[in-house]
Design an enzyme around this catalytic site. Structure first.
Site, PDB file in Angstrom:
ATOM      1  N   SER A  21       0.840  -1.210   0.000  1.00 55.19           N
ATOM      2  CA  SER A  21       0.000   0.000   0.000  1.00 55.19           C
ATOM      3  C   SER A  21       0.872   1.257   0.000  1.00 55.19           C
ATOM      4  O   SER A  21       0.595   2.225  -0.725  1.00 55.19           O
ATOM      5  CB  SER A  21      -0.902   0.016   1.237  1.00 55.19           C
ATOM      6  N   ASP A 312      -6.844  -8.163   4.790  1.00 61.14           N
ATOM      7  CA  ASP A 312      -6.034  -8.956   3.850  1.00 61.14           C
ATOM      8  C   ASP A 312      -5.395 -10.172   4.519  1.00 61.14           C
ATOM      9  O   ASP A 312      -4.890 -11.066   3.832  1.00 61.14           O
ATOM     10  CB  ASP A 312      -4.944  -8.086   3.214  1.00 61.14           C
ATOM     11  N   LYS A 339     -12.523  -9.203  -3.376  1.00 61.70           N
ATOM     12  CA  LYS A 339     -11.066  -9.095  -3.516  1.00 61.70           C
ATOM     13  C   LYS A 339     -10.657  -9.809  -4.812  1.00 61.70           C
ATOM     14  O   LYS A 339     -11.490 -10.044  -5.681  1.00 61.70           O
ATOM     15  CB  LYS A 339     -10.382  -9.681  -2.281  1.00 61.70           C
TER      16      LYS A 339
END
Ligand code: SPQ
Length: 428
Positions: A21, A312, A339
């Site tokens: 990220s 996640d 996802k």
């Protein structure tokens, strides 16, 4: 690919690759800033390479000498219309955040991705972006990719309550709001990862965050920075679980990112009674060394506002729960269905085919613990986290062979995964 099984123990110290990220966002902010940004320890996984290529296609010079990535920022007004369609690969983060960036650009773009990305809904970003004045269209009523978009230099600021807990939607709207004519208010459903907000401050911008309310004004300028990316806790999660469930193991993970919006898995491990310790805590870099040892674990209930802090990690937490005493219930995690795969169904199917006892539910899973796992053929269906979860599950298997189809999906976020595994087995 045949996976290694029946290992006696795992032992060793390692550094997981940079946070995915933060790596994406460092390229985005570096490109949108004025001046030079240097990024160290960036993740060179396929998703981040997609973001890098897209910004090159938009006219940004990005160099990589294998150590430092140097970005020659062009500012919000320096992006150029691309000559080609923008390829987002497998990356939801790339397509959604870059949609927010391109919302303020007065040119035509088309964004597409692989088979998995082409099934993921983009309406969560296109609906609010249309309200701001962007012309955008996708496939079906969910706006699946490919997306065609024409942004505007005169975006209307937005007051928007997010209907889903999503850092990608929040971040896309922040990028659009940064280019709008006035102040925007974005209200989160649940607090999600805040790397975009952190990076606005790091690059010299302004943003006000009060609980779930985010206020941001348009017309800001950023200055290039030196960025150091900490290790990805979502990658570390596979070794945390491996160290806990393989007997006689001890694994030390150095320089793992511990931003509080990402550390739900640490709270879960502690609540399950896992032997986990943090040391070398660096408050400024938000990183720490994490040590785990094999543990006797207890099933727990996982739901509510912790979910975005471990979303996640849920595939590998499900594996952890198959080895705990008692039952683990995961709820409020319906986001798993959108996802890279439907991670509720695919995780339950994969682990059940290895002998686990998991009931998928509308918003999570019910996992009965202490189930021995055996060989099976697992398909990642193009989802990196399913592949890595299966590789850790295989380590426990005493009977039969685990083979993995489409194992190359792991390169999305962790290209050196199998090398790191080998190191821990050799020391074990
Ligand atoms: O980029 P992508 O494919 O969406 O990646 C995933 C992952 O498992 O690596 C999700 F499938 O992580 C997302 C995460 O789930 C990365 C992310 C981000 O960097 O902003 C936010 C989360 O997604 P969302 O939809 O909850 O905003």
């Amino acid at each position: 690919m045949k996976l290694v099984s029946n290992v006696a123990k795992l032992n060793g110290k390692l550094r997981v690759p940079g946070d995915k990220s933060i790596s994406h966002r460092s390229i985005m902010f570096g490109s949108l800033a004025k001046g030079v940004t240097r990024v160290r320890d960036i993740l060179r996984g396929e998703d981040v390479l997609s973001t890098m290529q897209v910004f090159r296609d938009l006219g940004v010079t990005i160099e990589d000498d294998g150590d430092v990535v140097t970005i020659h920022g062009v500012g919000f007004n320096g992006l150029k219309a691309p000559q080609n369609k923008l390829n987002m690969g497998n990356s939801g983060t790339s397509i959604r955040l870059i949609s927010g960036v391109l919302a303020g650009q007065d040119f035509d773009v088309e964004m597409f991705g692989d088979d998995s990305l082409s099934k993921r809904p983009m309406d969560r970003v296109t609906i609010p972006l249309r309200q701001m004045g962007v012309e955008v269209s996708g496939q079906t009523e969910r706006d699946l990719p490919p997306l065609k978009m024409h942004g505007s230099k005169h975006l209307t600021p937005i007051h928007y309550q997010l209907p889903v807990a999503s850092a990608q939607v929040k971040s896309a709207l922040i990028f659009a709001a940064l280019q709008a004519d006035g102040e925007s208010l974005i209200i989160e459903k649940e607090k999600t990862r805040n790397h975009t907000e952190d990076m606005i401050l790091q690059f010299g911008g302004n943003i006000s965050v009060d609980g779930k309310e985010i206020r941001i004004s348009g017309g800001q300028e950023f200055q290039g920075q030196d960025v150091v990316v900490p290790g990805d806790i979502s990658s570390a999660a596979f070794w945390l679980v491996a160290g806990l469930i393989i007997p006689n193991s001890k694994i030390v993970l150095e320089n793992v990112g511990i931003n509080e919006t990402r550390t739900g898995i640490l709270d879960v491990i502690k609540a399950m009674g896992g032997n986990i310790k943090l040391s070398q805590i660096d408050e400024l870099a938000k990183s720490a060394t994490i040590t785990v040892e094999s543990s006797d674990l207890q099933g727990i209930e996982i739901g509510g506002d912790i979910i975005p802090r471990l979303i996640d990690e849920l595939p590998v937490i499900a594996l952890l729960a198959t080895q705990a005493n008692g039952t683990t219930i995961i709820r409020d995690a319906e986001e798993l269905k959108v996802k890279e795969t439907d991670r509720i169904q695919v995780v339950a199917d994969a682990l059940n085919s290895m002998g686990a006892n998991i009931t998928p539910t509308e918003d999570g899973m019910i996992i009965h613990g202490k189930t021995p796992l055996h060989g099976a053929e697992i398909n990642t269906f193009g989802d990196h986290r399913i592949g890595m979860m299966a590789a850790i599950a295989a380590l426990l298997v005493k009977e039969g062979q685990v083979s993995l189809r489409r194992a190359e999906a792991i390169n999305t976020s962790y290209p050196s995964f199998f090398e790191d595994l080998k190191g821990l087995i050799q020391n074990g």
